[in-house]
Design an enzyme around this catalytic site. Structure first.
Site, PDB file in Angstrom:
ATOM      1  N   GLY A  12      46.201  20.656   1.705  1.00 21.60           N
ATOM      2  CA  GLY A  12      47.311  20.596   0.978  1.00 21.60           C
ATOM      3  C   GLY A  12      47.745  22.324   0.583  1.00 21.60           C
ATOM      4  O   GLY A  12      47.220  23.264   1.001  1.00 21.60           O
ATOM      5  N   TYR A 140      52.372   9.481 -12.019  1.00 25.42           N
ATOM      6  CA  TYR A 140      51.611  10.633 -11.756  1.00 25.42           C
ATOM      7  C   TYR A 140      51.441  11.521 -12.987  1.00 25.42           C
ATOM      8  O   TYR A 140      49.792  11.438 -13.188  1.00 25.42           O
ATOM      9  CB  TYR A 140      52.206  12.029 -10.708  1.00 25.42           C
ATOM     10  CG  TYR A 140      51.672  12.894 -10.072  1.00 25.42           C
ATOM     11  CD1 TYR A 140      50.385  13.428 -10.196  1.00 25.42           C
ATOM     12  CD2 TYR A 140      52.099  14.180 -11.519  1.00 25.42           C
ATOM     13  CE1 TYR A 140      50.414  14.517  -9.286  1.00 25.42           C
ATOM     14  CE2 TYR A 140      52.033  15.709 -11.111  1.00 25.42           C
ATOM     15  CZ  TYR A 140      50.689  15.663 -10.466  1.00 25.42           C
ATOM     16  OH  TYR A 140      50.200  17.185  -9.864  1.00 25.42           O
ATOM     17  N   ILE A 170      53.020  24.992  -8.545  1.00 20.15           N
ATOM     18  CA  ILE A 170      52.850  26.145  -7.925  1.00 20.15           C
ATOM     19  C   ILE A 170      53.509  27.455  -6.881  1.00 20.15           C
ATOM     20  O   ILE A 170      53.849  25.884  -5.986  1.00 20.15           O
ATOM     21  CB  ILE A 170      50.925  25.843  -7.305  1.00 20.15           C
ATOM     22  CG1 ILE A 170      50.456  24.823  -8.026  1.00 20.15           C
ATOM     23  CG2 ILE A 170      50.897  26.745  -6.561  1.00 20.15           C
ATOM     24  CD1 ILE A 170      50.097  26.509  -9.413  1.00 20.15           C
TER      25      ILE A 170
HETATM   26  P1  NAD Z   1      49.112  18.357  -1.525  1.00 20.48           P
HETATM   27  O1  NAD Z   1      49.901  17.066  -2.224  1.00 20.48           O
HETATM   28  O2  NAD Z   1      49.663  19.394  -1.076  1.00 20.48           O
HETATM   29  O3  NAD Z   1      47.315  17.593  -0.819  1.00 20.48           O
HETATM   30  C1  NAD Z   1      47.524  16.889  -1.121  1.00 20.48           C
HETATM   31  C2  NAD Z   1      45.998  17.050  -0.066  1.00 20.48           C
HETATM   32  O4  NAD Z   1      45.280  15.584  -0.731  1.00 20.48           O
HETATM   33  C3  NAD Z   1      47.446  16.340   1.477  1.00 20.48           C
HETATM   34  O5  NAD Z   1      46.021  17.779   2.348  1.00 20.48           O
HETATM   35  C4  NAD Z   1      46.783  15.330   1.340  1.00 20.48           C
HETATM   36  O6  NAD Z   1      46.225  14.931   3.200  1.00 20.48           O
HETATM   37  C5  NAD Z   1      45.389  14.987   0.812  1.00 20.48           C
HETATM   38  N1  NAD Z   1      45.070  12.780   0.396  1.00 20.48           N
HETATM   39  C6  NAD Z   1      45.851  12.827   0.770  1.00 20.48           C
HETATM   40  N2  NAD Z   1      45.364  10.991   0.102  1.00 20.48           N
HETATM   41  C7  NAD Z   1      43.849  11.574   0.650  1.00 20.48           C
HETATM   42  C8  NAD Z   1      42.830  11.028   0.469  1.00 20.48           C
HETATM   43  N3  NAD Z   1      42.781   9.273   0.134  1.00 20.48           N
HETATM   44  N4  NAD Z   1      41.360  11.354   0.968  1.00 20.48           N
HETATM   45  C9  NAD Z   1      41.685  13.200   0.928  1.00 20.48           C
HETATM   46  N5  NAD Z   1      42.626  13.544   1.042  1.00 20.48           N
HETATM   47  C10 NAD Z   1      44.045  13.222   1.052  1.00 20.48           C
HETATM   48  O7  NAD Z   1      49.091  18.822  -3.443  1.00 20.48           O
HETATM   49  P2  NAD Z   1      48.517  20.376  -3.939  1.00 20.48           P
HETATM   50  O8  NAD Z   1      49.992  20.373  -4.158  1.00 20.48           O
HETATM   51  O9  NAD Z   1      47.918  20.737  -3.339  1.00 20.48           O
HETATM   52  O10 NAD Z   1      48.076  19.493  -5.388  1.00 20.48           O
HETATM   53  C11 NAD Z   1      46.295  19.948  -5.287  1.00 20.48           C
HETATM   54  C12 NAD Z   1      46.125  19.265  -6.600  1.00 20.48           C
HETATM   55  O11 NAD Z   1      46.589  19.747  -7.163  1.00 20.48           O
HETATM   56  C13 NAD Z   1      46.661  17.536  -6.884  1.00 20.48           C
HETATM   57  O12 NAD Z   1      45.401  16.771  -7.576  1.00 20.48           O
HETATM   58  C14 NAD Z   1      47.983  17.856  -7.560  1.00 20.48           C
HETATM   59  O13 NAD Z   1      48.185  16.742  -8.694  1.00 20.48           O
HETATM   60  C15 NAD Z   1      47.444  18.837  -8.579  1.00 20.48           C
HETATM   61  N6  NAD Z   1      48.826  19.757  -8.765  1.00 20.48           N
HETATM   62  C16 NAD Z   1      49.384  20.606  -8.136  1.00 20.48           C
HETATM   63  C17 NAD Z   1      50.402  21.292  -8.298  1.00 20.48           C
HETATM   64  C18 NAD Z   1      51.173  21.952  -7.848  1.00 20.48           C
HETATM   65  O14 NAD Z   1      52.651  22.572  -7.577  1.00 20.48           O
HETATM   66  N7  NAD Z   1      51.169  22.086  -6.284  1.00 20.48           N
HETATM   67  C19 NAD Z   1      50.824  20.645 -10.109  1.00 20.48           C
HETATM   68  C20 NAD Z   1      49.821  20.224 -10.943  1.00 20.48           C
HETATM   69  C21 NAD Z   1      48.931  19.920 -10.247  1.00 20.48           C
HETATM   70  C1  AKB Z   2      54.888  18.549  -9.381  1.00 16.52           C
HETATM   71  O1  AKB Z   2      56.041  18.502  -9.307  1.00 16.52           O
HETATM   72  O2  AKB Z   2      54.504  16.567  -8.733  1.00 16.52           O
HETATM   73  C2  AKB Z   2      54.001  19.027  -9.127  1.00 16.52           C
HETATM   74  C3  AKB Z   2      52.955  19.279 -10.100  1.00 16.52           C
HETATM   75  C4  AKB Z   2      53.958  20.477 -12.180  1.00 16.52           C
HETATM   76  O3  AKB Z   2      52.083  18.559 -10.374  1.00 16.52           O
HETATM   77  N1  AKB Z   2      54.177  20.192  -8.279  1.00 16.52           N
END
Ligand code: NAD
Ligand code: AKB
Length: 314
Positions: A12, A140, A170
């Site tokens: 991800g 979520y 992020i």
């Molecule tokens: P993303 O959606 O980019 O990536 C998630 C990854 O998980 C993907 O590669 C997907 O293929 C994989 N995935 C989905 N379902 C799956 C399953 N059942 N088994 C195995 N893999 C699976 O998410 P991200 O942005 O990299 O976020 C990572 C974590 O950080 C998450 O918990 C998200 O809630 C948290 N988060 C992200 C942000 C952000 O801005 N990116 C902000 C706050 C929190």
């Molecule tokens: C989203 O927008 O869902 C994420 C987060 C802030 O958790 N980037």
């Protein structure tokens, strides 16, 4: 003892960058990347894993003698609203599988990111404190509030060392975001370097907390390296970097790309953004493990454009 780290959801937006950073810190062969789908260009071990399959997860933990899990697989805010029951199922069942295997196999540490999405309309809209009313508007956010409480429960009840950060949106150049409300702040840079106009799905005056990827990775590694007895928060730490709205990020980009044009066409994600705070009080993280972000908006813009120009060869 050498740690063996299993990264769940390594493909991800965050996982792709965090896996590389963990390999740099712990050695390539000691970090096992896993995801639902095949990932290209892996420098170290990789396995396909559906985190909803608890038996498969247990097998991988045993096969690699994993000592830590970073659980990054989740359905994010915008995608989750399109199918709430599915998002709840994926986010909760995968977390339970990770917590249970970590308890049973006596892993030393678990990382589970939470989000600013835990906050809703009843929380303070600016400089939101660590301990706030948590009534989120999205499935979520509900799953993250529940997840934080389960993390805290496993720590208190079983002594499992689960650690967590409430990431803001992020932003990074290495990977694309996966269905969130803050995704515009990554997409906008890709349009700018390609000299294309961008249509933003949030209003120009919608401020949100954001964090540049290098700061997010540094925060994660710093939290995971901190002595356990320095951590006072076992749900999830507030974490802040910067706050800006779409109008301000556009102005920041226009300092480098003067002809860049943005129009605004808010969609269903506007209501989600409106339910989140504009800024976050992260003083507990600063006090307990020395957190301090390095990038502000203009520094991030310069770095994003530099790297994306290389990627697009422009
Ligand atoms: P993303 O959606 O980019 O990536 C998630 C990854 O998980 C993907 O590669 C997907 O293929 C994989 N995935 C989905 N379902 C799956 C399953 N059942 N088994 C195995 N893999 C699976 O998410 P991200 O942005 O990299 O976020 C990572 C974590 O950080 C998450 O918990 C998200 O809630 C948290 N988060 C992200 C942000 C952000 O801005 N990116 C902000 C706050 C929190
Ligand atoms: C989203 O927008 O869902 C994420 C987060 C802030 O958790 N980037």
């Amino acid at each position: 003892m050498q740690d063996k780290i299993l990264v769940v959801g390594a493909g991800g937006q965050i996982g792709a960058v965090l896996t590389d950073a963990l390999r740099e810190a712990h050695g390539t062969d000691n970090v096992i990347a896993t995801d639902l789908r095949p990932l290209e260009n892996q420098s170290g071990p990789f396995e396909i894993l559906d985190a909803l399959d608890g038996n498969a997860l247990t097998e991988l933990v045993k096969k690699y003698r994993a000592t830590q899990i970073y659980h990054l697989a989740a359905i994010l805010s915008a995608t989750g609203e399109k199918n709430p029951m599915w998002a709840w199922d994926v986010n909760m069942r995968s977390l339970f599988n990770v917590l249970e295997v970590s308890r049973e196999q006596q892993l030393s540490k678990v990382y589970f990111p939470s989000s600013i999405a835990v906050f809703g309309l009843q929380a303070a809209p600016a400089m939101t404190p660590q301990y706030s009313v948590l009534i989120p508007e999205t499935v979520y956010g509900i799953s993250k509030v529940a997840g934080e409480n389960w993390a805290n429960y496993y720590y208190r009840r079983y002594g499992l060392d689960v650690r967590s950060l409430r990431y803001p949106g992020i932003i990074g150049y290495q990977s694309m975001p996966g269905g969130g409300t803050t995704d515009y702040a990554v997409d906008i840079y890709h349009y700018a370097v390609q000299d294309k106009p961008y249509e933003c799905f949030l209003r120009a005056d919608t401020p949100l907390p954001m964090l540049y990827m290098p700061d997010a990775i540094r925060a994660t590694l710093q939290l995971m390296e901190a002595p356990a007895n320095s951590l006072s928060v076992r749900t999830s730490y507030n974490l802040a970097g910067m706050t800006f709205n779409p109008g301000e990020i556009t102005a920041s980009i226009q300092k480098e790309v003067p002809d860049f044009k943005v129009t605004y066409k808010p969609d269903f994600r506007q209501a989600i953004a409106d339910s989140w705070p504009a800024s976050i009080d992260d003083s507990a993280a600063r006090k307990d493990w020395g957190w301090k972000p390095e990038f502000d908006l203009d520094a991030m813009t310069r770095d994003m454009l530099l790297h994306l120009r290389e990627q697009y060869s422009v």
